[in-house]
Scaffold this active site. Structure first.
Site, PDB file in Angstrom:
ATOM      1  N   TYR A   1      -3.849   2.126  12.160  1.00  0.00           N
ATOM      2  CA  TYR A   1      -4.917   3.088  11.878  1.00  0.00           C
ATOM      3  C   TYR A   1      -6.232   2.750  12.569  1.00  0.00           C
ATOM      4  O   TYR A   1      -7.240   3.427  12.363  1.00  0.00           O
ATOM      5  CB  TYR A   1      -5.105   3.225  10.365  1.00  0.00           C
ATOM      6  CG  TYR A   1      -3.888   3.833   9.710  1.00  0.00           C
ATOM      7  CD1 TYR A   1      -3.641   5.199   9.816  1.00  0.00           C
ATOM      8  CD2 TYR A   1      -2.979   3.045   9.025  1.00  0.00           C
ATOM      9  CE1 TYR A   1      -2.512   5.769   9.239  1.00  0.00           C
ATOM     10  CE2 TYR A   1      -1.846   3.603   8.451  1.00  0.00           C
ATOM     11  CZ  TYR A   1      -1.626   4.965   8.565  1.00  0.00           C
ATOM     12  OH  TYR A   1      -0.507   5.519   8.004  1.00  0.00           O
TER      13      TYR A   1
ATOM     14  N   PHE B   1       5.385  -3.995   7.853  1.00  0.00           N
ATOM     15  CA  PHE B   1       6.354  -3.090   7.241  1.00  0.00           C
ATOM     16  C   PHE B   1       7.733  -3.732   7.232  1.00  0.00           C
ATOM     17  O   PHE B   1       8.150  -4.342   8.213  1.00  0.00           O
ATOM     18  CB  PHE B   1       6.462  -1.782   8.034  1.00  0.00           C
ATOM     19  CG  PHE B   1       5.290  -0.876   7.891  1.00  0.00           C
ATOM     20  CD1 PHE B   1       5.243   0.057   6.872  1.00  0.00           C
ATOM     21  CD2 PHE B   1       4.224  -0.940   8.776  1.00  0.00           C
ATOM     22  CE1 PHE B   1       4.156   0.909   6.738  1.00  0.00           C
ATOM     23  CE2 PHE B   1       3.137  -0.100   8.662  1.00  0.00           C
ATOM     24  CZ  PHE B   1       3.102   0.836   7.636  1.00  0.00           C
TER      25      PHE B   1
ATOM     26  N   ILE C   1       2.367   6.534  12.818  1.00  0.00           N
ATOM     27  CA  ILE C   1       1.558   5.618  13.627  1.00  0.00           C
ATOM     28  C   ILE C   1       2.375   5.112  14.825  1.00  0.00           C
ATOM     29  O   ILE C   1       3.605   5.015  14.769  1.00  0.00           O
ATOM     30  CB  ILE C   1       1.004   4.439  12.787  1.00  0.00           C
ATOM     31  CG1 ILE C   1       2.119   3.630  12.145  1.00  0.00           C
ATOM     32  CG2 ILE C   1      -0.003   4.939  11.764  1.00  0.00           C
ATOM     33  CD1 ILE C   1       1.644   2.380  11.410  1.00  0.00           C
TER      34      ILE C   1
ATOM     35  N   PHE D   1       0.817  -1.214   0.000  1.00  0.00           N
ATOM     36  CA  PHE D   1       0.000   0.000   0.000  1.00  0.00           C
ATOM     37  C   PHE D   1       0.850   1.263   0.000  1.00  0.00           C
ATOM     38  O   PHE D   1       0.373   2.339  -0.325  1.00  0.00           O
ATOM     39  CB  PHE D   1      -1.008   0.016   1.157  1.00  0.00           C
ATOM     40  CG  PHE D   1      -0.377   0.015   2.524  1.00  0.00           C
ATOM     41  CD1 PHE D   1       0.027   1.198   3.124  1.00  0.00           C
ATOM     42  CD2 PHE D   1      -0.210  -1.168   3.217  1.00  0.00           C
ATOM     43  CE1 PHE D   1       0.601   1.195   4.382  1.00  0.00           C
ATOM     44  CE2 PHE D   1       0.366  -1.187   4.474  1.00  0.00           C
ATOM     45  CZ  PHE D   1       0.767  -0.003   5.058  1.00  0.00           C
ATOM     46  N   ASP D   2       2.147   1.151   0.355  1.00  0.00           N
ATOM     47  CA  ASP D   2       3.017   2.325   0.342  1.00  0.00           C
ATOM     48  C   ASP D   2       4.467   1.869   0.418  1.00  0.00           C
ATOM     49  O   ASP D   2       4.776   0.852   1.042  1.00  0.00           O
ATOM     50  CB  ASP D   2       2.700   3.236   1.529  1.00  0.00           C
ATOM     51  CG  ASP D   2       3.332   4.618   1.401  1.00  0.00           C
ATOM     52  OD1 ASP D   2       3.808   4.973   0.301  1.00  0.00           O
ATOM     53  OD2 ASP D   2       3.338   5.362   2.410  1.00  0.00           O
TER      54      ASP D   2
END
Length: 158
Positions: free
Chosen positions: A128, A146, A102, A77-78
């Site tokens: 989130y 991540f 976050i 997503f990123d």
């Protein structure tokens, strides 16, 4: 000196036994509290590459991070790594531990050594949460994964 009073001797033995029992209970309570606190940690970390130093960032220090964020199904997503073709790609720089990212990132990065590369799995509450971030494809209550590399600052000289 021993007491010749048998009642006093029994009371003394009982209090010693009670003290030992109290210590044991306190020790067990402390162990349970430590486990509960460990369970409250909203991330897990698996080191991929050890750091180039044993130094870690302090809360409020500026860090530079290369990262790729994925959902549990592997969907990216990123990333600031995946865009390798872009000439303007840069490490993300921010003050760690100050709430700019976050919570899972803030807390996990403080445990990393400079130069370390790790996979960080972040619980929804430390990512989130209930709101998610639909604009990035992150649904509510989603665990995030991540791969993060913490750059060594120039002034460390590694």
């Amino acid at each position: 000196r021993r007491s010749s009073d048998p009642v006093q001797a029994v009371v003394s033995t009982q209090s010693t036994g009670k003290e030992a029992e109290d210590k044991k209970e306190a020790k067990e309570a402390a162990k349970e509290e430590a486990l509960a606190n460990a369970e409250k940690c909203g991330f897990t970390k698996r080191v991929i590459t050890k750091g180039k130093t044993h130094m870690k960032p302090e809360k409020g220090s500026v860090v530079a991070v290369w990262y790729t964020g994925k959902l549990e199904d592997g969907t990216i997503f990123d990333s600031n790594v995946e865009n390798a073709r872009k000439k303007d790609r840069k490490a993300l720089k921010f003050k760690v531990g100050t709430g700019l990212v976050i919570r899972g990132w803030d807390e996990a990065l403080l445990t990393m050594c400079y130069g370390e590369k790790a996979e960080i799995n972040i619980d929804p509450d430390w990512a989130y949460g209930k709101k998610g971030m639909p604009s990035a494809g992150i649904q509510p209550n989603t665990r995030l994964i991540f791969e993060v590399e913490l750059e060594c600052p120039v002034n460390i000289g590694v």
